[in-house]
Scaffold this motif. Structure first.
Motif, PDB file in Angstrom:
ATOM      1  N   ALA A 189       0.836  -1.204   0.000  1.00  0.00           N
ATOM      2  CA  ALA A 189       0.000   0.000   0.000  1.00  0.00           C
ATOM      3  C   ALA A 189       0.866   1.246   0.000  1.00  0.00           C
ATOM      4  O   ALA A 189       2.081   1.190   0.243  1.00  0.00           O
ATOM      5  N   LYS A 190       0.228   2.399  -0.274  1.00  0.00           N
ATOM      6  CA  LYS A 190       0.941   3.671  -0.285  1.00  0.00           C
ATOM      7  C   LYS A 190       1.714   3.871   1.012  1.00  0.00           C
ATOM      8  O   LYS A 190       1.207   3.593   2.088  1.00  0.00           O
ATOM      9  N   GLY A 191       2.950   4.362   0.860  1.00  0.00           N
ATOM     10  CA  GLY A 191       3.792   4.606   2.019  1.00  0.00           C
ATOM     11  C   GLY A 191       4.725   3.455   2.348  1.00  0.00           C
ATOM     12  O   GLY A 191       5.698   3.626   3.095  1.00  0.00           O
ATOM     13  N   ASP A 192       4.451   2.250   1.802  1.00  0.00           N
ATOM     14  CA  ASP A 192       5.323   1.098   2.046  1.00  0.00           C
ATOM     15  C   ASP A 192       6.663   1.264   1.316  1.00  0.00           C
ATOM     16  O   ASP A 192       6.755   1.985   0.314  1.00  0.00           O
ATOM     17  N   THR A 193       7.678   0.570   1.811  1.00  0.00           N
ATOM     18  CA  THR A 193       9.002   0.579   1.181  1.00  0.00           C
ATOM     19  C   THR A 193       9.297  -0.782   0.575  1.00  0.00           C
ATOM     20  O   THR A 193       9.057  -1.818   1.218  1.00  0.00           O
ATOM     21  N   ILE A 194       9.796  -0.798  -0.665  1.00  0.00           N
ATOM     22  CA  ILE A 194      10.257  -2.035  -1.287  1.00  0.00           C
ATOM     23  C   ILE A 194      11.764  -1.940  -1.502  1.00  0.00           C
ATOM     24  O   ILE A 194      12.293  -0.873  -1.813  1.00  0.00           O
ATOM     25  N   GLY A 195      12.447  -3.046  -1.297  1.00  0.00           N
ATOM     26  CA  GLY A 195      13.872  -3.090  -1.575  1.00  0.00           C
ATOM     27  C   GLY A 195      14.113  -3.446  -3.029  1.00  0.00           C
ATOM     28  O   GLY A 195      13.278  -4.101  -3.662  1.00  0.00           O
ATOM     29  N   HIS A 196      15.238  -3.007  -3.568  1.00  0.00           N
ATOM     30  CA  HIS A 196      15.627  -3.421  -4.919  1.00  0.00           C
ATOM     31  C   HIS A 196      17.130  -3.673  -4.914  1.00  0.00           C
ATOM     32  O   HIS A 196      17.933  -2.753  -4.797  1.00  0.00           O
ATOM     33  N   VAL A 197      17.494  -4.953  -5.015  1.00  0.00           N
ATOM     34  CA  VAL A 197      18.889  -5.368  -5.097  1.00  0.00           C
ATOM     35  C   VAL A 197      19.216  -5.540  -6.570  1.00  0.00           C
ATOM     36  O   VAL A 197      18.516  -6.271  -7.285  1.00  0.00           O
ATOM     37  N   ALA A 223      14.171   1.260  -1.652  1.00  0.00           N
ATOM     38  CA  ALA A 223      15.466   1.224  -0.976  1.00  0.00           C
ATOM     39  C   ALA A 223      16.405   0.387  -1.844  1.00  0.00           C
ATOM     40  O   ALA A 223      16.259  -0.842  -1.924  1.00  0.00           O
ATOM     41  N   GLY A 224      17.326   1.044  -2.535  1.00  0.00           N
ATOM     42  CA  GLY A 224      18.204   0.350  -3.476  1.00  0.00           C
ATOM     43  C   GLY A 224      19.462  -0.201  -2.829  1.00  0.00           C
ATOM     44  O   GLY A 224      20.003   0.400  -1.890  1.00  0.00           O
ATOM     45  N   GLN A 225      19.905  -1.358  -3.331  1.00  0.00           N
ATOM     46  CA  GLN A 225      21.153  -1.971  -2.894  1.00  0.00           C
ATOM     47  C   GLN A 225      21.902  -2.452  -4.135  1.00  0.00           C
ATOM     48  O   GLN A 225      21.530  -3.450  -4.754  1.00  0.00           O
ATOM     49  N   LYS A 226      22.957  -1.709  -4.534  1.00  0.00           N
ATOM     50  CA  LYS A 226      23.739  -2.077  -5.722  1.00  0.00           C
ATOM     51  C   LYS A 226      24.793  -3.111  -5.365  1.00  0.00           C
ATOM     52  O   LYS A 226      25.482  -2.971  -4.352  1.00  0.00           O
TER      53      LYS A 226
END
Length: 426
Positions: A189-197, A223-226
Motif C-alpha cells: 500500500a501507499k507509504g510502504d518501502t520495497i527493496g531493490h537489489v 530502498a536500493g542496494q547495488k
C-alpha cells in the motif's frame, strides 16, 4: 555503460585476423563471402555476403559457458543447435545449411571483443550474445558491420539501433510489471518501502529506472542496494533492507544472488515477497538449501512463459529438447534461446524471399516485420527500433516438481502504466 574497446589488444586481434585471411587467400581457401564485407550473387540468384555461401548460412554466438551465466549459456547454445539441426533436416533455409559458430567469453568484456573480431568476418548474424556489458562494448562494431544481433540482455540502452534487437521486454518494463504484481497480489500500500537489489551496470540501472517509476506512481518508496556480479553473499544487503522495513524485495541479478538473498532473508525472519527478472532464476536453485524459501517467497517476471507452460509450441520444444539432450535441465534459457533462433529463422526466410542474404538486407527484412509469432509466447514487433519488441509479461514461481522447476502464475498481460512510461521516454 559506455562502449570500451581497449585499443591495443583489439588492434593486435584485427592484425592477426587480417594475416590469417591473407594466408588463407594464399592457399586458395578463403571464401568471397567470408573474407570481405562485399556482396555477391550466387548461382541461385540470391545476393550473398559475409557468412553466406551457396551451401551454408553461418551464424555466430558469443556466449558465457564458464562465467556467472554458464548454465544459461549452455541451455541457449544447445537449444539453438537443436533449432539448426531441425532446420537442416528440413532442407535448411534458402536451400542452405545453418551453421552456428560458438565462442565462450566467460562474461569477460575484453574476451568478447576479441571473440567478435575473430568471427565477425564470417557470420551473417548473431542469434545469441550474452550480457549487457558485452553488448554495450560491441554496439558500435555491430552497427558498423550491419550484423543482425539478438542479445540475451534486455537493457533499454540497447534499443534504437538498426542491427540490435532486444527480444521481448526490457528490464524496466519487467520491474514495472513486478511492482504492479506486488501491489495487486501481495497487499502493498501507499507509504510502504520495497527493496531493490541490483547488479551494477546497464542491467541493474535499467531495472531500477522501472522500479522507481512504478513505485512513485503507486506511492511506494524504493530502498536500493547495488551489488557486483561477484557478490554471492547478500547478508549485508538483507540486514540493510531489514532496517529499512521493506515489505517486498525486487532483485535484478543472477541466480546465485537470488538464492542468497531469499535464503538469508528467510533465515533472518524477513519473509517478504521477492520478485526477480528472468535472468535471476534457474531450476538448479531448487536443489539448494534455499529451495523451501524460494518456493515460498519468490516470483519471476518474464517476457516468456515458464517452460512447464501448456502453450503448444513450448510443449513441443520441451519434448524435442528432452529427446535430444537426455538428462539436461530444461530452463528458461532453453526457451529464450530457441525463441531467438526461431525468430532469426523467420528473418532469414524473409530475406531469402526478398532475394538477398547480405547482412544489411537481413536487417531490413527483420525491421519490416511488425507482428511475428513463432508460437512460444507473445508476438514481436520489430518495426520500431526505439521500442521493446513486446510489452507483455508473464509471472511464474518456483516449483521443484515442474518441468524447468517453475509454473505459471499469470499469463501474458501488459501491466498498467507501461504505455505511459514508454511514451514518457520517447
Amino acid at each position: 555503460m559506455k562502449s570500451t574497446h581497449h585499443t591495443a589488444p583489439r588492434v593486435r586481434t584485427l592484425l592477426a585476423t587480417a594475416l590469417a585471411a591473407l594466408l588463407l587467400a594464399g592457399t586458395g581457401c578463403s571464401s568471397k563471402a567470408g573474407s570481405s564485407g562485399s556482396t555477391d550473387d550466387s548461382a541461385d540468384g540470391i545476393k550473398t555476403g559475409p557468412g553466406v555461401t551457396a551451401k551454408t548460412i553461418r551464424l555466430g554466438a558469443l556466449t558465457d559457458l564458464t562465467g556467472p551465466y554458464a548454465t544459461l549459456g549452455k541451455s541457449i547454445v544447445q537449444a539453438q543447435q537443436m533449432w539448426a539441426d531441425e532446420v537442416n533436416a528440413r532442407g535448411g533455409i534458402c536451400d542452405r545449411r545453418i551453421e552456428i559458430v560458438v565462442k565462450d567469453h566467460g562474461y569477460d568484456v575484453q574476451k568478447a571483443v576479441t571473440a567478435y573480431a575473430d568471427i565477425s568476418t564470417d557470420v551473417v548474424a548473431l542469434p545469441q550474445v550474452i550480457g549487457s556489458p558485452v553488448v554495450a562494448a560491441l554496439l558500435d562494431d555491430i552497427e558498423r558491420d550491419k550484423v543482425l544481433t539478438f542479445p540475451q540482455a534486455w537493457a533499454a540502452s540497447l534499443l534504437d539501433r538498426d542491427s540490435v534487437q532486444v527480444l521481448g521486454t526490457t528490464y524496466d518494463i519487467d520491474m514495472i510489471a513486478a511492482v504492479d504484481f506486488l501491489t495487486r497480489t501481495k497487499g502493498l500500500a501507499k507509504g510502504d518501502t520495497i527493496g531493490h537489489v541490483y547488479f551494477e551496470g546497464d542491467y541493474g540501472a535499467n531495472a531500477l529506472e522501472g522500479s522507481k517509476w512504478a513505485a512513485k506512481k503507486a506511492g511506494l518508496k524504493v530502498a536500493g542496494q547495488k551489488i557486483k556480479a561477484t557478490d554471492t553473499d547478500l547478508s549485508a544487503q538483507v540486514s540493510a533492507l531489514r532496517k529499512e522495513g521493506v515489505k517486498a524485495i525486487l532483485i535484478s541479478a543472477g541466480p546465485a544472488q537470488t538464492a542468497s538473498l531469499v535464503g538469508v532473508a528467510a533465515s533472518r525472519g524477513l519473509k517478504v515477497p521477492v520478485v526477480s527478472s528472468a535472468p535471476g532464476y534457474a531450476p538448479q536453485l531448487m536443489k539448494t538449501p534455499a529451495a523451501p524459501a524460494l518456493a515460498a517467497m519468490l516470483n519471476v517476471v518474464s517476457a516468456v512463459p515458464a517452460v512447464s507452460s501448456d502453450v503448444a509450441g513450448v510443449r513441443k520444444m520441451v519434448a524435442a529438447y528432452k529427446k535430444k539432450y537426455p538428462g539436461a535441465l530444461v530452463d528458461s534459457g532453453v526457451l529464450s534461446g530457441y525463441n531467438a533462433a526461431q525468430l532469426m529463422g523467420t528473418d532469414l526466410k524473409k530475406a531469402c524471399e526478398n532475394g538477398s542474404l547480405a547482412r544489411e538486407d537481413v536487417v531490413k527484412a527483420h525491421r519490416s516485420q511488425s507482428s511475428v509469432d513463432v508460437g512460444l509466447g507473445s508476438p514481436q514487433n520489430f518495426s520500431d527500433k526505439a521500442r521493446p519488441a513486446s510489452t507483455s509479461t508473464y509471472v511464474y514461481k518456483p516449483d521443484a516438481k515442474a518441468v524447468g522447476a517453475a509454473v505459471n502464475v499469470e499469463n501474458a498481460h501488459i501491466a498498467p502504466g507501461v504505455k505511459q512510461y514508454l511514451d514518457s521516454r520517447d
